[in-house]
Write an enzyme that holds these catalytic residues in place. Structure first.
Site, short mmCIF file in Angstrom:
data_model
loop_
_atom_site.label_atom_id
_atom_site.label_comp_id
_atom_site.label_asym_id
_atom_site.label_seq_id
_atom_site.Cartn_x
_atom_site.Cartn_y
_atom_site.Cartn_z
N SER A 274 0.85 -1.18 0.00
CA SER A 274 0.00 0.00 0.00
C SER A 274 0.88 1.24 0.00
CB SER A 274 -0.90 0.01 1.24
OG SER A 274 -1.48 1.28 1.43
N ARG A 314 -21.97 -8.03 -46.18
CA ARG A 314 -20.81 -7.63 -45.38
C ARG A 314 -21.27 -6.53 -44.45
NH1 ARG A 314 -16.13 -7.56 -48.40
NH2 ARG A 314 -15.13 -6.65 -46.57
#
Length: 403
Positions: A274, A314
């Protein structure tokens, strides 16, 4: 994807698998696979195919140029082809890509990336599974408090909990293996008819099948330009894998809470610290695995959304929206599977603390039974041992370690 992974903890584990270089290399593999397929069906001479392959062997695509040109054509295939053809004799350059369309190349390239990633995921699932199997067997008799809806329930064993994690990974590995076995080539030409391929060979379907064979993929019988199950199947497999990994990460993170303290991640230099509380040992692997599990469903949903909105022969836009979602999902899963293998291999179990908490939690319940086992949580374990045996048997008869 970020270059250094500042906001994607652990993504270095997937380095080189789904980055731009990997995409470009996969596209080149596809183009060369097509040239080899043309030679295989007699559409071009084998010497020409070998000459094209040799010219590409020592070539590194210029990614900056390809990236800058991609917007103008909507995909990276065209600028990549331009660079490749510049290296070839005019007659050879005319052969490259002939009969394909850009979607054939990019779809197939992404499938190849999927194959590479799923293969790595399967290996890491196997490693994690072996570690969990050892825990399940070693802790058959390690009694702990069962918990349901966040509250104490009847006793279980840590061996059973590890077996449940293991079962999830075995199921994920089964999905990965099935998906790998069916990965399809994309081959349809401009509008999914193989019309130009029909000018190159009398049997364009045989050419498509040869193309699949050159790349180690499956010819699915027809193109899938607007039927996107091939992509969503990969995505679903990745999401389900992250689900299983997330279950492991969530349980370990919860049981690592200091007020519980029954599990601990292995200590590693520089990990879990930490910035303001140096005494802390955060369960970082569990945390980032959970993060992957939380992100993956929405990425999978994006693939399904694109599939649902595919139009014409497509797609417009829907196809393009798949690319970043699929790539990030591949990266997440490769990373999380690697992290899970490390987590499982180093997991530390405080069996004494488990037993004490289980004894305290079960005292009232067992006393109500009025039998000689009152106060002994080990007398209330039901079929726990049989369930562990069932999972371990599944692993030994075809689990991920055999992949």
């Amino acid at each position: 994807m970020s270059e250094y992974g500042l906001l994607t903890p652990g993504s270095f584990r997937a380095a080189g698998v789904v980055d731009d270089r990997a995409v470009a290399d996969a596209m080149v593999r596809v183009e060369l696979g097509w040239v080899s397929a043309l030679a295989a069906v007699g559409a071009i001479d084998r010497d020409r195919a070998e000459r094209i392959a040799a010219a590409a062997a020592d070539w590194t695509p210029d990614l900056a140029v390809i990236g800058a040109a991609t917007e103008a054509v909507g995909n990276p295939v065209v600028p990549m082809l331009h660079q490749l053809r510049e290296r070839l004799q005019p007659a050879d350059a005319a052969v490259v890509h002939r009969g394909l369309t850009s979607q054939d190349v990019l779809d197939t390239a992404l499938v190849l990336l999927g194959a590479d990633c799923l293969t790595r995921v399967r290996a890491d699932l196997g490693a994690a599974s072996q570690a969990l199997a050892r825990l399940a067997d070693a802790h058959r008799a390690s009694v702990m408090a069962g918990r349901t809806l966040t509250q104490y329930a009847v006793p279980i064993t840590f061996g059973l909990k590890a077996a449940h994690w293991l079962a999830g990974l075995i199921e994920a590995a089964d999905d990965v293996a099935a998906t790998l076995a069916g990965l399809p080539v994309q081959c349809g030409g401009a509008a999914g008819t193989l019309a130009l391929s029909g000018e190159l060979t009398a049997d364009p379907v045989a050419l498509a099948a040869a193309f699949a064979g050159e790349l180690g993929l499956v010819w699915p019988g027809l193109p899938w330009h607007t039927r996107r199950r091939a992509v969503t199947r990969i995505g679903d497999t990745l999401v389900a894998t992250c689900d299983a990994l997330g279950h492991l990460g969530a349980d370990v993170a919860t049981l690592s809470r200091p007020e519980i303290g029954e599990l601990h991640e292995a200590a590693a230099a520089g990990r879990g610290g930490s910035s303001t509380m140096p005494h802390k040992h955060n369960p970082i692997l569990s945390v980032v695995i959970r993060s992957a599990a939380m992100q993956s469903p929405q990425l999978g949903a994006q693939l399904h959304l694109a599939a649902a909105l595919a139009v014409d022969e497509r797609p417009d836009g829907a196809w393009h929206s798949e690319w970043p979602a699929l790539r990030r999902l591949l990266e997440l899963t490769v990373t999380a599977a690697s992290q899970a293998a490390e987590l499982a291999a180093g997991l530390e179990v405080d069996a004494d603390r488990m037993l004490q908490r289980a004894t305290d939690a079960a005292a009232d319940l067992l006393a109500e039974r009025g039998d000689d086992g009152a106060g002994d949580p080990a007398s209330y374990l039901g079929a726990t041992d049989a369930f562990i045996d069932t999972v371990l048997a599944r692993l030994s008869t075809g689990g991920p370690e055999h992949a």
